[in-house]
Structures are given as structure tokens and as C-alpha cells.
Enzyme design. Structure first.
Site, PDB file in Angstrom:
ATOM      1  N   SER A 190      42.026  37.344  64.038  1.00  0.00           N
ATOM      2  CA  SER A 190      41.451  37.467  62.694  1.00  0.00           C
ATOM      3  C   SER A 190      41.025  36.084  62.232  1.00  0.00           C
ATOM      4  O   SER A 190      41.531  35.064  62.728  1.00  0.00           O
ATOM      5  CB  SER A 190      42.503  38.032  61.725  1.00  0.00           C
ATOM      6  OG  SER A 190      42.094  37.913  60.384  1.00  0.00           O
TER       7      SER A 190
ATOM      8  N   TYR B 248      51.181  37.233  57.967  1.00  0.00           N
ATOM      9  CA  TYR B 248      50.062  37.750  58.751  1.00  0.00           C
ATOM     10  C   TYR B 248      49.279  36.607  59.386  1.00  0.00           C
ATOM     11  O   TYR B 248      48.930  36.658  60.572  1.00  0.00           O
ATOM     12  CB  TYR B 248      49.152  38.588  57.852  1.00  0.00           C
ATOM     13  CG  TYR B 248      47.961  39.171  58.560  1.00  0.00           C
ATOM     14  CD1 TYR B 248      48.119  40.214  59.471  1.00  0.00           C
ATOM     15  CD2 TYR B 248      46.668  38.698  58.318  1.00  0.00           C
ATOM     16  CE1 TYR B 248      47.018  40.761  60.116  1.00  0.00           C
ATOM     17  CE2 TYR B 248      45.577  39.236  58.963  1.00  0.00           C
ATOM     18  CZ  TYR B 248      45.756  40.269  59.858  1.00  0.00           C
ATOM     19  OH  TYR B 248      44.673  40.814  60.512  1.00  0.00           O
TER      20      TYR B 248
END
Length: 230
Positions: free
Chosen positions: A134, A147
Site C-alpha cells: 500500500s 497498518y
């Protein structure tokens, strides 16, 4: 790599980027093993096989890999490590169990699935591993520390892995999408997708693009962002 008659494994295949990647690989002529906890609804194809798999569990991965080779043949040409999840929240109130769940899925799962396929890929002297990270693996964001940490880990793992397996003819690509629209806005059928987010299909096409690169070329990283900003 020409994907015709090649065998690909896609984790997190039940929805979103995973399902879109399965469909894109099938369109290119690959045989695809979808690994996930639940089967992708309504997806039937004579070159698609679903295998129930929890990427947090080593035994589950071993079983899925054994079943994949039994059903699709011993050669494994592509692994797409897509399974992942995000739990947001400030660190001072973050639950330890949530932290462990993210790392066990996003990081441990990527390691375990990669380790499972590497002996066969090395034997073939051919293979491509795609790790879906990501843009959160390139810069920290408040409220997303856990995250971000997992995606930084996936990016670092990918960078080290490609240097390790490159001599064996195995390519590694880390794909880092920004905002992706995995569901339509609202509850009404036909609602318009968010124009400020990418579609799962656009990410899947980038994954396929990396796999289909000429044999003399390895695309080591891809960063993807929505074309429009608010």
C-alpha cells in the site's frame, strides 16, 4: 511471462483486488487457485479452483498448497500475496489482539505463502511473486500506525526477497495502491463509484502488467494513485 496455461495462486481471492486479479488472470489464459476463507460468490470457470485457506495458519497454507498442486499440477508460476486487512486507531487505545491480527495476516501470511511456493519456483528456475502492499508502506499516517507498520514490512520484505531470489530466475514485485473503491457508494444498485478512488480492476491490471513484462525485465515496485484528488 505469457500467462497462457500458467498456474497462479491468488490469496484473498473472495473479493476486491483479489477477485479482480483472479478474473484478470483467467482472461489471460492462466489456471488460477483462489485461496481465501470464503469462496468468491458466483465465480465459476473451468480454469478456476477455490481452496479454503487462512493465511495466518501455516497448516492451512500447507494444505491449500498441496491441494493446488494436486488439482492444477506441480508447477506454480505466479503467487499474488493479496490477503490483508486494516484496523485503524490511535496507538494509546489500540488492542494488542488487533495488532497481532494485522501482522499475522499482512506480514506473516505473506511470508508463509512465499515460503510455500519458493522450492517449486526455484526448481523451475521461473516464477513471479506479487506482494500487494500500500502507499501506507511509504509514508506514515496518524491513526494508521499499525497498518502502516505492516505495509512498510511487506515493502521491506519484497525488496530483500527480490535480491535473494533473482539469481534463481524468480521475479518479485511490490504493488502499492492508494485509495481503492472496493464497494459502490450507497446501498442502491447502480450507485456511482467514487471518482477519487481506483477500482480493484485497475489494480489487477497493474499486477498483470508486471507479470507480463518481458523476460528480461523485472518491475520491482509499482505505486498507484487515483488520477483525481479532492
Amino acid at each position: 511471462m505469457d500467462l497462457t496455461r500458467k498456474v497462479a495462486i491468488v490469496t484473498g481471492a473472495s473479493k476486491g483486488i483479489g477477485r479482480a486479479t483472479v478474473e484478470a488472470l483467467l482472461e489471460r489464459g492462466a489456471a488460477v487457485a483462489g485461496w481465501a476463507r470464503t469462496a468468491p460468490e458466483g465465480l465459476t470457470h473451468d480454469r478456476f479452483q477455490f481452496f479454503e485457506c487462512d493465511v495466518q495458519d501455516e497448516h492451512s497454507i500447507t494444505e491449500a498448497f498441496t491441494n493446488t498442486q494436486r488439482e492444477l499440477g506441480p508447477e506454480i508460476h505466479v503467487l499474488v500475496n493479496n490477503a490483508g486487512l486494516g484496523i485503524m486507531g490511535d496507538i494509546d487505545g489500540f488492542k494488542v489482539d488487533d495488532w497481532k491480527t494485522m501482522f499475522d495476516t499482512n506480514v506473516l501470511g505473506t511470508f508463509l505463502c512465499t515460503r510455500a511456493v519458493l522450492p517449486q519456483m526455484k526448481k523451475q528456475q521461473l516464477g513471479h511473486i506479487i506482494n500487494v502492499a500500500s502507499l501506507a508502506g511509504t509514508a506514515g499516517t496518524a491513526g494508521m500506525a499499525g497498518y502502516c507498520a505492516t505495509k512498510f514490512a511487506v515493502r521491506g520484505f519484497s525488496d530483500a526477497l527480490f535480491k535473494e531470489v533473482r539469481p534463481a530466475g524468480i521475479r518479485v514485485t511490490c504493488v502499492m495502491p492508494g485509495s481503492v473503491e472496493t464497494n459502490f457508494n450507497g446501498n442502491e444498485p447502480g450507485a456511482e463509484p467514487d471518482p477519487y478512488k481506483m477500482t480493484p480492476e485497475s489494480v489487477a491490471e497493474a499486477i498483470v502488467h508486471a507479470i507480463e513484462a518481458p523476460d528480461t525485465t523485472m518491475i520491482s515496485e509499482i505505486q498507484l494513485r487515483p488520477a483525481q484528488v479532492k
